[in-house]
Design an enzyme around this catalytic site. Structure first.
Site, PDB file in Angstrom:
ATOM      1  N   HIS A 296     -30.784   7.482  -0.118  1.00  0.00           N
ATOM      2  CA  HIS A 296     -30.916   6.504  -0.817  1.00  0.00           C
ATOM      3  C   HIS A 296     -31.511   5.223  -0.332  1.00  0.00           C
ATOM      4  CE1 HIS A 296     -29.451   4.542  -5.061  1.00  0.00           C
ATOM      5  NE2 HIS A 296     -30.109   3.605  -4.308  1.00  0.00           N
TER       6      HIS A 296
ATOM      7  N   HIS B 157     -27.656  -3.204   1.443  1.00  0.00           N
ATOM      8  CA  HIS B 157     -28.911  -3.609   1.084  1.00  0.00           C
ATOM      9  C   HIS B 157     -29.830  -4.464   2.050  1.00  0.00           C
ATOM     10  CE1 HIS B 157     -27.658  -1.306  -2.431  1.00  0.00           C
ATOM     11  NE2 HIS B 157     -29.038  -1.307  -2.872  1.00  0.00           N
TER      12      HIS B 157
ATOM     13  N   HIS C 276     -37.141   0.250  -5.631  1.00  0.00           N
ATOM     14  CA  HIS C 276     -36.196  -0.308  -4.549  1.00  0.00           C
ATOM     15  C   HIS C 276     -37.004  -1.329  -3.391  1.00  0.00           C
ATOM     16  CE1 HIS C 276     -33.263   2.406  -5.890  1.00  0.00           C
ATOM     17  NE2 HIS C 276     -32.458   1.421  -5.417  1.00  0.00           N
TER      18      HIS C 276
END
Length: 592
Positions: free
Chosen positions: A377, A456, A273
């Site tokens: 996450h 995000h 990520h």
């Protein structure tokens, strides 16, 4: 003295004769005032070449790779002395595949201006990972809109394809204490994020102008942990490199194909990520802790909840264990998630379904509470130098800022589910006059203010505001009656840390509706040079079964919200998301 001279001449003659008779092949000949033109000089980027210096010292170098056809895009850039010295040659970037490219190189040599034209032949791009699922050999590009003044833009796409083998490798671990059943395939880490890279640059005519050889970083035929994983989190380092994370290693590459990779420190696993370069040259990466004893007393690999600070040599300088800073047992958003897609794990059989969150669920890469499950996450990191803090996007919690001494500074999220010790840090929404905005605990607010959900890239802009790609799954902490009611946004917030308030100052995307909805991945980043919001929706149409996923490149005028650029990149296999994209500036890459 005379004998010595004669002996020297005889020796030189013998050496010359030996060279003529020696075995071997000649090097490529020079093609101009300088040396040979070497295509793909490092073996990793087949749409580049290097003009060898032939031991000469050119200065004031400029390269033009001419566009193909009537509307082709020229790529022009200066090449600085540091770059020339580093490569012992002049980098040629932006070649078309399977084409005889026209390239002009201008420079000074011994004070004389020289301009030379070259023909540079390239091979077709090869995608090694084609199987019966493939719709196309490569990821096709559809140009929808390019406004005047944006023709020179170049966009790097960070995507992937799927292997024939699937995920052969995963971490396995123990069942929770007292649990009767264990998951049939207990994957307790991020290593199943294992996919061949499809990383390339497209121009505004939809042409490929750069490609990363898949073999450079990945090999599905081997169980070599160093060449497996998902190459993600690409970001311009500002010094000619692109940073990345991939499974169990991290590093940089440049556009000529030079790659430098480093292993994770012992005790940590599963890079994916995000990565960020700090002002001191250190690197922040998002990882997980291996063999961690959690609060339940179970030994687990944690999931996407540790931030590591690494120095230039890869030595571990600092660690943020986010499970000790945030609340790993808050499940308010997780209960509302569409489990058809959680990050790049896509399960078309369960689209639209939600998950019961069980504190005794098996450990592994599933949404769940407690360290050892995917409670956080974290999908982006940003560094704020003004107070030496980090800003994190938690797909399953919200956005938060954390200080160097591991203290929580603020949280941007709906208020539901936050217990004492955390709820006091929630930012309070206000309007442009500073007046409070009323919101329900689920985040439904008066006026135009909205929180972000499963977001995000929560990054600071050059204006000091916070830009976020608001994916929008679980909006209002629920699934809507119809999937077509979902939407995503580019959104910008202004945060007053002293007052503990947040103001929404800009948004785009709600008006585009479900056809612009990107449930996972994606990025947004303000561009000061054109006053635009650049963004990439990496998973548009992801849930249209059997269709190719759209990665949507956009630049939106900040003042008028006019679409200046819209380019679609289509996955090579159905229902396969892209990750991110970024703008590439050739001058900044080669001008040093």
């Amino acid at each position: 003295m005379k004998k010595c001279i004669i002996a020297s001449v005889v020796s030189l003659a013998l050496l010359s004769s030996a060279n003529v008779m020696s075995a071997g092949f000649k090097a490529a000949p020079a093609v101009g005032e300088l040396g040979a033109m070497l295509v793909n000089p490092y073996g990793n980027s087949p749409l580049t070449a290097l003009l060898d210096l032939h031991s000469k010292k050119p200065t004031d170098v400029k390269v033009t790779v001419h566009g193909k056809g009537k509307n082709g895009v020229d790529i022009e850039y200066p090449v600085g002395p540091e770059t020339v010295m580093h490569h012992d040659g002049i980098p040629i970037f932006g070649l078309y595949p399977d084409y005889k490219n026209n390239v002009t190189v201008e420079y000074k040599l011994d004070g004389k201006k020289i301009k030379e034209d070259y023909k540079v032949i390239t091979s077709p791009i090869v995608n090694k990972y084609i199987d019966n699922r493939n719709v196309a050999r490569l990821q096709d590009v559809e140009v929808k809109t390019v406004a005047k003044g944006f023709e020179d833009r170049l966009y790097m796409v960070n995507s992937h394809t799927l292997t024939q083998q699937g995920s052969q490798m995963h971490w396995s671990g123990p069942k929770p204490k007292g649990a009767v059943l264990q998951a049939s395939s207990p994957s307790t880490g991020a290593l199943p994020f294992d996919a061949p890279p499809m990383i390339y640059i497209v121009d505004t005519q939809g042409e490929y102008r750069w490609w990363l050889n898949q073999d450079a970083v990945y090999d599905a035929t081997q169980l070599d942990i160093k060449k497996r994983g998902y190459m993600m989190g690409l970001k311009d380092t500002g010094d000619g490199d692109i940073s990345f994370v991939q499974g169990q290693r991290w590093g940089n590459f440049d556009l000529m194909g030079k790659i430098q990779a480093n292993d994770l420190p012992r005790g940590y696993v599963d890079l994916s990520h995000a990565t960020e370069i700090m002002d001191n040259g250190h690197r922040l990466v998002r990882a997980a802790k291996a063999n961690y004893v959690n609060k339940a007393g179970d030994t687990v690999h944690t999931l996407r909840d540790h931030i590591l600070e690494l120095d230039e040599k890869g030595h571990l300088v600092d660690v943020w264990n986010i499970g000790l800073i945030m609340d790993p047992f808050r499940d308010s958003l997780m209960k509302a998630l569409d489990i058809g897609a959680v990050c790049v794990n896509v399960d078309m059989e369960h689209v639209g379904e939600t998950l019961d969150i069980d504190i005794d669920a098996p450990y592994g890469d599933i949404p769940g509470v407690g360290q050892g499950r995917n409670w956080a996450h974290i999908n982006s990191i940003d560094y704020d130098p003004k107070d030496d803090s980090i800003i994190l996007s938690f797909r399953h919690q919200g956005v938060a800022k954390i200080t160097r001494d591991k203290k929580l500074k603020w949280i941007l999220a709906p208020s539901e589910g936050w217990r004492d010790g955390w709820k006091e840090k929630l930012l309070k929404p206000v309007d442009s006059d500073g007046n409070p905005i009323e919101c329900t605990s689920k985040g439904v607010c008066e006026g135009d203010f909205d929180f972000s959900y499963t977001q995000h890239t929560a990054w600071l802009s050059s204006k000091g505001t916070l830009t976020v790609f608001d994916n929008g799954d679980g909006r209002g902490l629920e699934q809507p009656a119809l999937k077509t009611m979902k939407y995503s946004r580019f959104v910008e917030y202004k945060i007053d840390e002293e007052k503990g308030t947040v103001e929404q100052v800009w948004e785009y995307g709600k008006e585009r509706g479900y056809d612009w909805y990107s449930p996972i991945t994606s990025v947004v980043d303000y561009q000061a040079d054109r006053n635009t919001m650049f963004g990439f929706g990496g998973s548009v149409h992801l849930f249209n079964k059997g269709e190719r996923n759209i990665g949507k490149i956009n630049e939106i005028d900040y003042d008028t919200k006019e679409v200046k650029v819209e380019i679609n990149v289509l996955s090579d296999k159905p229902n396969t998301p892209h990750y991110r994209a970024l703008i590439i500036d050739a001058e900044s890459m080669f001008g040093r």
